[in-house]
Design a protein around this motif. Structure first.
Motif, PDB file in Angstrom:
ATOM      1  N   LEU A  54       0.728  -1.037  -0.352  1.00  8.53           N
ATOM      2  CA  LEU A  54      -0.300  -0.003   0.011  1.00  8.53           C
ATOM      3  C   LEU A  54       0.940   1.195   0.286  1.00  8.53           C
ATOM      4  O   LEU A  54       0.590   2.368  -0.039  1.00  8.53           O
ATOM      5  N   SER A  55       2.271   0.970  -0.030  1.00 13.45           N
ATOM      6  CA  SER A  55       3.413   1.999   0.059  1.00 13.45           C
ATOM      7  C   SER A  55       3.157   2.848  -1.430  1.00 13.45           C
ATOM      8  O   SER A  55       3.133   1.699  -2.494  1.00 13.45           O
ATOM      9  N   GLU A  56       4.047   3.791  -2.343  1.00 11.31           N
ATOM     10  CA  GLU A  56       4.374   4.102  -3.222  1.00 11.31           C
ATOM     11  C   GLU A  56       5.392   3.262  -3.646  1.00 11.31           C
ATOM     12  O   GLU A  56       5.751   3.436  -4.374  1.00 11.31           O
ATOM     13  N   ALA A  57       5.880   2.531  -3.051  1.00  9.67           N
ATOM     14  CA  ALA A  57       7.299   2.105  -3.212  1.00  9.67           C
ATOM     15  C   ALA A  57       6.956   1.102  -4.058  1.00  9.67           C
ATOM     16  O   ALA A  57       7.561   0.473  -4.544  1.00  9.67           O
ATOM     17  N   SER A  58       5.947   0.721  -4.167  1.00 13.28           N
ATOM     18  CA  SER A  58       4.950  -1.365  -4.751  1.00 13.28           C
ATOM     19  C   SER A  58       4.742  -0.376  -5.713  1.00 13.28           C
ATOM     20  O   SER A  58       4.444   0.058  -6.038  1.00 13.28           O
ATOM     21  N   ASP A  59       5.535  -0.668  -6.740  1.00 13.91           N
ATOM     22  CA  ASP A  59       4.871  -1.089  -8.452  1.00 13.91           C
ATOM     23  C   ASP A  59       4.905  -2.534  -9.283  1.00 13.91           C
ATOM     24  O   ASP A  59       5.702  -2.334 -10.326  1.00 13.91           O
ATOM     25  N   GLU A  60       4.695  -3.037  -8.280  1.00 11.60           N
ATOM     26  CA  GLU A  60       5.474  -4.512  -9.628  1.00 11.60           C
ATOM     27  C   GLU A  60       3.236  -5.824  -9.302  1.00 11.60           C
ATOM     28  O   GLU A  60       2.885  -5.489  -8.339  1.00 11.60           O
ATOM     29  N   MET A  61       3.587  -6.354 -10.317  1.00  8.37           N
ATOM     30  CA  MET A  61       2.927  -7.427 -10.203  1.00  8.37           C
ATOM     31  C   MET A  61       1.467  -7.269  -9.239  1.00  8.37           C
ATOM     32  O   MET A  61       2.053  -8.245  -8.101  1.00  8.37           O
ATOM     33  N   GLY A  62       0.898  -7.326  -9.869  1.00  5.99           N
ATOM     34  CA  GLY A  62       0.005  -6.891  -9.088  1.00  5.99           C
ATOM     35  C   GLY A  62      -1.523  -8.203  -8.730  1.00  5.99           C
ATOM     36  O   GLY A  62      -2.010  -8.423  -8.001  1.00  5.99           O
ATOM     37  N   TYR A  63      -0.666  -9.394  -9.186  1.00  3.43           N
ATOM     38  CA  TYR A  63      -1.345 -10.718  -9.240  1.00  3.43           C
ATOM     39  C   TYR A  63      -0.398 -10.641  -7.612  1.00  3.43           C
ATOM     40  O   TYR A  63      -1.446 -11.340  -6.552  1.00  3.43           O
ATOM     41  N   GLY A  64      -0.110 -10.622  -6.645  1.00  5.13           N
ATOM     42  CA  GLY A  64       0.800 -10.763  -6.175  1.00  5.13           C
ATOM     43  C   GLY A  64       0.557  -9.784  -4.611  1.00  5.13           C
ATOM     44  O   GLY A  64      -0.337 -10.992  -3.991  1.00  5.13           O
ATOM     45  N   LEU A  65      -0.902  -8.811  -5.335  1.00  6.44           N
ATOM     46  CA  LEU A  65      -1.433  -8.505  -4.300  1.00  6.44           C
ATOM     47  C   LEU A  65      -2.580  -9.137  -4.057  1.00  6.44           C
ATOM     48  O   LEU A  65      -2.606  -9.087  -3.122  1.00  6.44           O
ATOM     49  N   ALA A  66      -3.415  -9.942  -5.108  1.00  5.27           N
ATOM     50  CA  ALA A  66      -4.943 -10.496  -4.788  1.00  5.27           C
ATOM     51  C   ALA A  66      -3.974 -11.731  -4.202  1.00  5.27           C
ATOM     52  O   ALA A  66      -5.108 -12.086  -3.114  1.00  5.27           O
TER      53      ALA A  66
END
Length: 710
Positions: A557-569
């Motif tokens: 949820l931080s601005e540092a993350s910008d990768e692989m949205g499926y991992g968030l799913a």
């Protein structure tokens, strides 16, 4: 009967590039609809159109070096371990001097239509229920779909005449391709032939046949991509006949049935549209093989990670909702793919580790050989691929109750996956040890070294595999001689570790510190599926899993993350399984805001890279918030929880057609004060049911809907 076309969303974006196109597909073929009223572009692709670029090699023969690799790991020489594998591979074959990728899934060609009357007022949309992409402007309507019944792209243009053309996709291929276009009146055939020296089994080329028919009020275009060599005349002769409405009706009868197995009403909440969009994408990209990283669509010669199938989480996320949303027939294409590659998996096990059984590599394409690895991405050390895939066999049985599948497809695969681990796991003092190991695709403590020992995923996946085998053989009443060995290894598996922060550790070996600033969360693997008895039996362990979810979510949820949205799913699904409604909803919200484009196709990173993993992961997350079920054991009792992680943003809603393990089909309606559910089982079954108002035990009679209210 004419199938009505009612776009599920509308958008005025003019997309000149394929990544922002609208999609239609039948799993075997896909079309990307883009362009503008000046020139419409239909980029075609096919599930098996992988350009032969990298000849498959035998996996490196590292089995004799296994004792040395283990010594290096014991001495904390993690990078040296990964490098040693690479050095051995290069000594055996110079082709390993560079990273070897699978062959790329490429686009088949671009069909263009130049309208005689371009105009303004452009609108576009996709009808998820029929699979029709509609584009309109100034009295012109262009409808396109890829027929499941006829296996062809069908386009109808009304309100204008125009000129059709066909050509290769934009860009430069990695290896030369010879293109020719043959014209037969209005009809066209594009032929692509792969150049250079091709190895045994390599694809030699493909054709795109295009038939154009004009009437006073419309233009009908029918096109098909076919792999392999054929003459232009044969390619045209194979195209289906029939008018647009007849072809659409035949297609819709199949597609609509799949899509409408489940219906969700969240009172207009945005999650409702994305749930439908994700399911539409996975249905449309599952054919004789499962969806690749890009589904069944490609407009490039160099797709990210070559497209193909990545099995350390991507493919599993793409397929995560097919059972719970009532479309189990979308899963056997995966099993069919694995069947074609099983001999490669056996050879991987033999050459890499000197063991019987099967070893599945992280990247699958036109073959299943372990050819892709390096000194950092040390994928030969990841031994859990087949065990994770085995879980999908168990999921299929749990959601279908198909005993023939269980006996004839699931049991043989699980046996071979277990046979590898029975030989691989070292037992010291009654405790199993997994060395080498790898937790996809993380480096402990951000050291940059991924080689490790005792990744938590290894223990979880092998435990689930062994429990599954013991359950299967009991259900089938098989007295298996290997059951003693399965039980022995299961008993020897180490307990999960709780780190100093009170979180479930990603590595059981305490030498490896956690790294929460990462796109994967593989140590939460049990919570993607039916859970793990260890977490039910130990409240402290369950609390540690909750802390691990929250720690990983803070980074996401931080601005540092910008990768692989499926991992968030996947992280969100784990949160929902643990009853964390706020955390699951936070993951869902971030995904919806950052990883979907106006064309209703998700991306891999935030608004970057056309990718379908989230198309499965998003509906799986929505479903997990509404329904949780545990594995059905030998007693046949189904354990089902309704609304386990319902967010406050959905105070009222309904869903029809969800499927719990058992299987049990569930229709559910709720308000802030009431809950109504209808449960149906194909066999007589006891259900232990939980919901926000309490728990109850119910007895389902085969095929008889049972209603409850609370």
């Amino acid at each position: 009967m004419q199938s009505p076309v009612n776009p599920s969303f509308r958008d005025s974006t003019i997309a000149e590039d394929w990544e922002h196109a609208l999609i239609s597909g039948n799993g075997r073929q896909g079309v990307l609809c883009h362009g503008s009223p000046s020139v419409l572009r239909f980029t075609l692709a096919r599930e098996d159109l992988f350009q032969p670029v990298t000849e498959p090699l035998e996996p490196p023969h590292t089995a004799p070096a296994l004792p040395r690799l283990r010594e290096l790991l014991d001495a904390d020489r993690f990078r040296d371990t990964a490098r040693a594998v690479c050095d051995l591979a290069v000594q055996e074959h110079p082709g390993y001097a560079e990273t070897r990728w699978i062959d790329p899934l490429i686009g088949a060609g671009i069909l263009t239509f130049t309208p005689a009357t371009p105009g303004t007022g452009y609108q576009r949309g996709t009808d998820f229920a029929t699979g029709v992409v509609r584009q309109t402007w100034d009295g012109v309507t262009v409808d396109a779909f890829v027929s499941r019944a006829a296996d062809a792209l069908v386009i109808r243009i009304t309100g204008t005449d125009g000129t059709a053309g066909i050509g290769p996709i934009d860009g430069t291929p990695e290896q030369p391709i010879d293109y020719t276009v043959d014209r037969h009146g209005d009809d066209l055939v594009l032929t692509g032939r792969f150049g250079g020296t091709l190895w045994t089994g390599a694809l030699d080329g493909w054709t795109v046949a295009v038939r154009v028919r004009r009437t006073a009020g419309s233009v009908l275009i029918v096109a098909r991509t076919a792999t392999g060599s054929r003459t232009p005349a044969d390619a045209l002769a194979a195209l289906p006949s029939g008018d647009f409405d007849t072809l659409l009706d035949a297609h819709t009868a199949v597609h609509r049935d799949l899509f409408e197995r489940v219906s969700l009403d969240l009172g207009g909440h945005p999650a409702q549209t994305l749930f439908d969009a994700g399911r539409y994408t996975i249905i449309s990209s599952t054919g004789t093989t499962p969806p690749t990283l890009q589904g069944v669509w490609s407009g490039t010669y160099t797709p990210p990670w070559r497209s193909g199938w990545t099995i350390d989480g991507n493919l599993q996320a793409a397929l995560l909702a097919v059972h719970t949303t009532g479309t189990p027939e979308l899963m056997p294409p995966l099993f069919d793919l694995l069947d074609t590659q099983i001999d490669d998996y056996r050879e991987n096990a033999r050459r890499l580790y000197g063991l019987p059984g099967i070893y599945a590599p992280g990247h699958l394409g036109t073959h299943g050989r372990q050819n892709h690895f390096g000194p950092i991405w040390c994928l030969t050390l990841w031994t859990t691929g087949a065990a994770w895939l085995a879980r999908l066999y168990l999921e299929h049985w749990q959601h279908t109750g198909d005993r023939d599948f269980l006996a004839n497809r699931a049991l043989p695969f699980l046996r071979e996956a277990a046979e590898f681990h029975l030989g691989f796991a070292e037992i010291h003092g009654g405790r199993a040890r997994f060395s080498p190991s790898y937790s996809p695709e993380n480096d402990p403590g951000q050291t940059g070294d991924q080689a490790c020992v005792d990744a938590t995923l290894d223990v979880q996946a092998v435990a689930a595999l062994l429990r599954g085998l013991l359950t299967i053989t009991s259900v089938l009443q098989i007295d298996d001689p290997d059951a003693v060995r399965w039980r022995a290894l299961l008993a020897a598996l180490p307990p999960y570790r709780i780190n100093d922060a009170g979180e479930l550790a990603e590595w059981i070996d305490p030498r490896f510190p956690d790294n929460h600033e990462h796109r994967h969360c593989s140590h939460l693997y049990p919570f993607y599926y039916g859970g793990d008895p260890a977490f039910d039996e130990d409240p402290a362990l369950r609390a540690a899993a909750v802390r691990a979810v929250r720690a990983r979510l803070r980074w996401w949820l931080s601005e540092a993350s910008d990768e692989m949205g499926y991992g968030l799913a996947l992280l969100g699904v784990a949160a929902a399984h643990l009853g964390l409604a706020d955390e699951a909803y936070a993951a869902l919200t971030r995904i919806g805001e950052a990883y979907w484009r106006p064309n209703m196709v998700p991306t891999h990173n935030r608004d970057h890279m056309f990718n379908v993993d989230l198309a499965g992961g998003y509906p799986a997350l929505v479903t997990a918030m509404l329904l949780r079920s545990r594995d059905v054991g030998i007693d046949g009792v189904a354990h089902i929880d309704l609304l386990p992680a319902l967010p406050s943003a959905w105070p009222s809603g309904s869903v029809r057609g969800l499927v719990a393990r058992g299987p049990v089909t569930i229709d559910l309606t709720w308000t802030p004060t009431t809950l109504n559910a209808v449960l149906t089982s194909p066999v007589d079954r006891v259900v232990e049911l939980s919901h926000p108002q309490g728990t109850t035990k119910i007895h389902l009679a085969a095929g008889i809907p049972h209603s409850i209210s609370a």
